[in-house]
Design a protein around this motif. Structure first.
Motif, mmCIF file in Angstrom:
data_model
loop_
_atom_site.group_PDB
_atom_site.id
_atom_site.type_symbol
_atom_site.label_atom_id
_atom_site.label_comp_id
_atom_site.label_asym_id
_atom_site.label_seq_id
_atom_site.Cartn_x
_atom_site.Cartn_y
_atom_site.Cartn_z
ATOM 1 N N GLY A 32 0.806 -1.210 0.000
ATOM 2 C CA GLY A 32 0.000 0.000 0.000
ATOM 3 C C GLY A 32 0.840 1.259 0.000
ATOM 4 N N THR A 33 0.328 2.335 -0.572
ATOM 5 C CA THR A 33 1.030 3.606 -0.562
ATOM 6 C C THR A 33 0.750 4.323 0.745
ATOM 7 N N VAL A 34 1.621 5.242 1.096
ATOM 8 C CA VAL A 34 1.488 5.954 2.368
ATOM 9 C C VAL A 34 0.163 6.697 2.439
ATOM 10 N N GLN A 35 -0.244 7.301 1.299
ATOM 11 C CA GLN A 35 -1.463 8.090 1.274
ATOM 12 C C GLN A 35 -2.703 7.237 1.537
ATOM 13 N N GLN A 36 -2.643 5.971 1.169
ATOM 14 C CA GLN A 36 -3.816 5.109 1.300
ATOM 15 C C GLN A 36 -3.627 4.080 2.417
ATOM 16 N N VAL A 37 -2.741 4.384 3.380
ATOM 17 C CA VAL A 37 -2.340 3.373 4.360
ATOM 18 C C VAL A 37 -3.520 2.822 5.144
ATOM 19 N N GLY A 38 -4.523 3.661 5.477
ATOM 20 C CA GLY A 38 -5.656 3.164 6.264
ATOM 21 C C GLY A 38 -6.425 2.085 5.542
ATOM 22 N N ALA A 39 -6.790 2.330 4.288
ATOM 23 C CA ALA A 39 -7.532 1.346 3.502
ATOM 24 C C ALA A 39 -6.671 0.128 3.200
ATOM 25 N N ALA A 40 -5.365 0.355 2.935
ATOM 26 C CA ALA A 40 -4.461 -0.753 2.620
ATOM 27 C C ALA A 40 -4.308 -1.690 3.816
ATOM 28 N N VAL A 41 -4.184 -1.108 4.996
ATOM 29 C CA VAL A 41 -4.053 -1.933 6.210
ATOM 30 C C VAL A 41 -5.328 -2.741 6.444
ATOM 31 N N LYS A 42 -6.477 -2.123 6.170
ATOM 32 C CA LYS A 42 -7.746 -2.819 6.329
ATOM 33 C C LYS A 42 -7.794 -4.055 5.420
ATOM 34 N N VAL A 43 -7.345 -3.878 4.180
ATOM 35 C CA VAL A 43 -7.336 -5.000 3.246
ATOM 36 C C VAL A 43 -6.308 -6.039 3.650
ATOM 37 N N LYS A 44 -5.132 -5.581 4.061
ATOM 38 C CA LYS A 44 -4.083 -6.514 4.488
ATOM 39 C C LYS A 44 -4.571 -7.393 5.629
ATOM 40 N N ASN A 45 -5.197 -6.791 6.635
ATOM 41 C CA ASN A 45 -5.707 -7.550 7.772
ATOM 42 C C ASN A 45 -6.799 -8.531 7.340
ATOM 43 N N THR A 258 -11.841 0.168 -2.770
ATOM 44 C CA THR A 258 -11.526 0.103 -4.194
ATOM 45 C C THR A 258 -10.018 0.188 -4.390
ATOM 46 N N MET A 259 -9.480 -0.767 -5.152
ATOM 47 C CA MET A 259 -8.068 -0.748 -5.510
ATOM 48 C C MET A 259 -7.954 -0.259 -6.955
ATOM 49 N N THR A 260 -7.132 0.744 -7.174
ATOM 50 C CA THR A 260 -6.934 1.311 -8.510
ATOM 51 C C THR A 260 -5.480 1.121 -8.935
ATOM 52 N N VAL A 261 -5.305 0.546 -10.117
ATOM 53 C CA VAL A 261 -3.959 0.284 -10.633
ATOM 54 C C VAL A 261 -3.793 0.973 -11.984
ATOM 55 N N PRO A 262 -2.840 1.892 -12.126
ATOM 56 C CA PRO A 262 -2.579 2.510 -13.429
ATOM 57 C C PRO A 262 -1.903 1.499 -14.350
ATOM 58 N N GLY A 263 -2.586 1.142 -15.437
ATOM 59 C CA GLY A 263 -2.114 0.054 -16.287
ATOM 60 C C GLY A 263 -0.735 0.263 -16.866
ATOM 61 N N GLY A 264 -0.451 1.466 -17.393
ATOM 62 C CA GLY A 264 0.830 1.717 -18.041
ATOM 63 C C GLY A 264 2.027 1.525 -17.132
ATOM 64 N N PRO A 265 2.115 2.291 -16.029
ATOM 65 C CA PRO A 265 3.275 2.161 -15.131
ATOM 66 C C PRO A 265 3.415 0.768 -14.514
ATOM 67 N N ALA A 266 2.288 0.169 -14.095
ATOM 68 C CA ALA A 266 2.354 -1.162 -13.481
ATOM 69 C C ALA A 266 2.840 -2.196 -14.489
ATOM 70 N N ALA A 267 2.349 -2.115 -15.724
ATOM 71 C CA ALA A 267 2.736 -3.071 -16.765
ATOM 72 C C ALA A 267 4.216 -2.944 -17.107
ATOM 73 N N LYS A 268 4.720 -1.708 -17.179
ATOM 74 C CA LYS A 268 6.130 -1.511 -17.503
ATOM 75 C C LYS A 268 7.032 -2.074 -16.419
ATOM 76 N N GLU A 269 6.629 -1.904 -15.156
ATOM 77 C CA GLU A 269 7.433 -2.459 -14.068
ATOM 78 C C GLU A 269 7.387 -3.981 -14.088
ATOM 79 N N LEU A 270 6.208 -4.522 -14.372
ATOM 80 C CA LEU A 270 6.088 -5.981 -14.483
ATOM 81 C C LEU A 270 6.952 -6.514 -15.625
ATOM 82 N N ALA A 271 6.943 -5.815 -16.758
ATOM 83 C CA ALA A 271 7.722 -6.246 -17.919
ATOM 84 C C ALA A 271 9.202 -6.333 -17.571
ATOM 85 N N LYS A 272 9.698 -5.346 -16.841
ATOM 86 C CA LYS A 272 11.108 -5.326 -16.450
ATOM 87 C C LYS A 272 11.429 -6.480 -15.490
ATOM 88 N N SER A 273 10.512 -6.732 -14.543
ATOM 89 C CA SER A 273 10.754 -7.771 -13.541
ATOM 90 C C SER A 273 10.630 -9.179 -14.116
#
Length: 370
Positions: A32-45, A258-273
């Motif tokens: 989770g990102t710092v800005q969304q830490v509350g919602a991210a922690v809720k999902v993680k738990n 709601t989880m939002t994923v920007p397709g372009g940046p996420a895909a490029k990072e996945l491609a590299k990995s």
């Protein structure tokens, strides 16, 4: 069970959503990102609590009527209203149980850990929400697989022509000799048991991959432990750096995020990995990920009693052409459900039985041509 390129395309989208969305939710929630830490922690738990269960059942279906499916898919090649009716009616149910917490079962990364992991799996496909109009059901327990199916109903998914041709090929249950009792059970929709090792030997006899053909989808379970971990790490890192979570409040005791994923940046990072894994993943080219449209993809997560209880994704987000409606795929999760058990009275179905079925089918074809 699906026939035609549009069915296969839709089925692949569904499989991708079922497998990847759950993994993405888990991987994203862990960071989770710092800005969304509350919602991210809720999902993680919520994901952690689900992983603490010894059994989980998932239901999968489209939350759409026949007309809504048609509106969302009619731009696809050769897609018909009959196809829309079929997709609207299908409901899948998957079960997973173990003698230990599922998170501990998933953590086993080598063969040495396998003997202590008594996990079982089930899959059911039905044409009604209650699961009473059963099309096929499979249970994998220990070294045995149990299966029962409504063969004619499955064939009817491909249209009347497929059903009619099957009726001409298969013998009636009354014409099957007593020596092929397991074949009769299959045609009557009764449970039979299968030894996968025996059928693996049959596949080798018939020519292995060349004789039986390879699956169009890569099988993650066939990857070694190192490759599996690299896949998980690649997705986790891409989601950690790109996914955002938004708390949507509660409704009737269910929290929504709601989880939002920007397709372009996420895909490029996945491609590299994933580039170093091209040789391990059949028919995969990391560069293809760079073609993912630069738009946001959203996934709705439901949490009940502190546990992840649902995942909803609009599959039209994956369409290349603009859609006139939405096609929500809903995955319901029930942690702490009943464990997967072996059905009673299942007769063994052997390679000899399937050869006998082929012979009876050949006799039927001769009779039709006479």
């Amino acid at each position: 069970m699906f026939y035609g390129s549009h069915h296969i395309s839709t089925a692949h989208k569904g499989l991708a959503a079922i497998g990847c969305v759950a993994l993405i939710a888990t991987a994203s929630a862990a960071c989770g990102t710092v800005q969304q830490v509350g919602a991210a922690v809720k999902v993680k738990n919520a994901v952690d609590k689900l992983g603490e269960q010894k059994a989980v059942t998932a239901t999968v279906s489209f939350d759409a009527t026949e007309d809504q499916v048609w509106a969302a898919m009619k731009g696809e090649d050769d897609f018909t209203k009959d196809d829309a009716k079929m997709l609207a009616s299908l409901h899948a149910k998957l079960g997973l149980s173990s003698d230990k917490a599922l998170k501990d079962s998933a953590a086993a990364k080598d063969a040495k850990a396998a003997p202590s992991d008594a996990s079982s799996f089930s899959f059911q496909l039905s044409s009604d929400a209650a699961g009473k109009q059963n099309l096929i059901e499979v249970r994998s327990i220990g070294k045995k697989v149990y299966i029962r199916a409504d063969v004619k109903a499955l064939a009817s998914l491909g249209g009347k022509d497929k059903e009619t041709s099957l009726e001409g090929l298969l013998p009636s249950a009354e014409d099957i000799p007593a020596s092929l009792g397991a074949v009769k059970d299959v045609l009557e929709g009764k449970w039979v048991s299968i030894d996968p090792a025996a059928f693996s030997d049959l596949g080798k006899t018939l020519g292995g991959d060349k004789g039986l053909g390879k699956s169009p989808l890569p099988d993650p379970s066939s990857f070694d432990a190192k490759t599996q971990q690299q896949l998980v790490d690649a997705i986790r890192n891409a989601m950690e750096h790109n996914a955002k979570f938004t708390d949507k409040g509660s409704d009737h005791g269910v929290d929504h995020v709601t989880m939002t994923v920007p397709g372009g940046p996420a895909a490029k990072e996945l491609a590299k990995s994933l580039a170093p894994l091209e040789k391990q993943i059949p028919d995969f080219k990391a560069a293809d990920l760079n073609k993912v449209p630069a738009k946001d993809y959203t996934v709705d997560l439901s949490i009940k009693d502190g546990m992840l209880s649902g995942i909803t994704v609009d599959l039209t987000q994956l369409n290349k052409k603009p859609s006139q409606g939405k096609l929500p795929l809903v995955i319901g999760l029930d942690g702490g459900s009943a464990p997967v058990t072996a059905p009673a009275g299942a007769r063994p179905f052997t390679p000899q039985d399937i050869m006998g079925l082929f012979m009876l089918g050949a006799q039927n074809l001769k009779g039709l041509g006479a």
